[in-house]
Enzyme design. Structure first.
Site, PDB file in Angstrom:
ATOM      1  N   TYR A  95      68.155  -9.928  23.843  1.00  0.00           N
ATOM      2  CA  TYR A  95      69.388 -10.350  24.519  1.00  0.00           C
ATOM      3  C   TYR A  95      70.578  -9.554  24.003  1.00  0.00           C
ATOM      4  O   TYR A  95      71.375  -9.015  24.793  1.00  0.00           O
ATOM      5  CB  TYR A  95      69.602 -11.844  24.282  1.00  0.00           C
ATOM      6  CG  TYR A  95      70.869 -12.401  24.898  1.00  0.00           C
ATOM      7  CD1 TYR A  95      70.931 -12.684  26.252  1.00  0.00           C
ATOM      8  CD2 TYR A  95      71.986 -12.655  24.108  1.00  0.00           C
ATOM      9  CE1 TYR A  95      72.086 -13.209  26.822  1.00  0.00           C
ATOM     10  CE2 TYR A  95      73.147 -13.180  24.669  1.00  0.00           C
ATOM     11  CZ  TYR A  95      73.188 -13.450  26.020  1.00  0.00           C
ATOM     12  OH  TYR A  95      74.335 -13.962  26.582  1.00  0.00           O
ATOM     13  N   LYS A 125      72.979  -6.869  26.130  1.00  0.00           N
ATOM     14  CA  LYS A 125      74.408  -7.061  26.328  1.00  0.00           C
ATOM     15  C   LYS A 125      75.213  -5.890  25.764  1.00  0.00           C
ATOM     16  O   LYS A 125      76.254  -5.516  26.336  1.00  0.00           O
ATOM     17  CB  LYS A 125      74.853  -8.387  25.708  1.00  0.00           C
ATOM     18  CG  LYS A 125      74.275  -9.612  26.401  1.00  0.00           C
ATOM     19  CD  LYS A 125      74.619  -9.662  27.882  1.00  0.00           C
ATOM     20  CE  LYS A 125      74.164 -10.946  28.550  1.00  0.00           C
ATOM     21  NZ  LYS A 125      74.530 -11.007  29.981  1.00  0.00           N
TER      22      LYS A 125
END
Length: 240
Positions: free
Chosen positions: A148, A152
């Site tokens: 994750y 990002k």
């Protein structure tokens, strides 16, 4: 100056709940026509969102994204604003991630925004704007969320390149890096549930906080802002 999106069309992913739904409401309140993309599109409360086209779509499916863009242009004849909200998290240590984990997460968190950005650069008129919802994990992260955080960080990098390549086309792109926001993603986090990560309730924002910033960045009031990454975390990172 009051933000007005009258006459503009906004495509928002992840629009069935959380930040995505809050963005949809904020843009509808400003007069935008909406294209609302989500796997759970049937759950979107269309009665309060004005002129809206819901599209049931897995953003990890490139062909489905192509179809969503085609439906947008067919219905409205134009496309002015894009907010990439849809995202997913995997809670595993790095050594437990396999290739499928990485591919599935990147398909949703990075490839989908990149593909939609490509469509936007081809179809948006001058004055168009793209807002990417990244995360503070792009800067400071924690264990168990390597994929994750990496996605990002890559989304923030994509934002900068989009701003560069969109400049001569008159299309801006910015990223928002939310901190802890009161959404299902936060509430369902195994790190939060186990107590491995403890967040002061004062550091938890609301989806509307992010939606208000997205509305500003997409508006003409932000016409001189592009390629920026704006943290919206109530000041939490400033204290770490």
């Amino acid at each position: 100056m009051v933000t007005s999106f009258a006459g503009k069309v906004a495509l928002i992913t992840g629009a069935a709940g959380g930040i995505g739904l809050a963005v949809a409401q904020a843009f509808a309140d400003a007069g935008a026509a909406l294209v609302l993309v989500d796997r759970a599109a049937q759950q979107i409360p269309l009665d309060r969102l004005g002129d809206a086209l819901p599209i049931g779509c897995d953003v990890g499916d490139a062909a489905a994204l192509d179809a969503a863009v085609a439906a947008t242009l067919d219905r409205f004849g134009r496309w002015d604003l894009l907010v990439n909200v849809a995202g997913m998290m995997i809670f595993k240590p790095i050594e437990a991630h396999d290739a499928v984990d990485w591919q599935q997460l990147m398909a949703v968190n990075l490839v989908a925004p990149a593909l939609l950005t490509g469509h936007a650069l081809r179809h948006m008129p001058r004055g168009g704007a793209i807002v990417n919802i990244a995360s503070v994990h792009a800067r400071c992260t924690s264990p168990m969320v390597a994929s994750y955080a990496a996605s990002k960080a890559a989304l923030v990098s994509l934002t900068r390149t989009t701003a560069i390549e969109g400049r001569d086309r008159g299309i801006r792109c910015n990223a928002i890096l939310p901190g802890a926001i009161d959404t299902a993603m936060l509430r369902d986090s195994p790190n939060i549930r186990s107590g491995a990560e403890v967040i002061d309730p004062a550091d938890i924002g609301q989806p509307e906080d992010i939606a208000a910033l997205a509305r500003f960045l997409a508006s003409d009031e932000a016409r001189f802002i592009s390629g920026s990454e704006m943290v919206a975390d109530g000041g939490r990172l400033a204290r770490l």
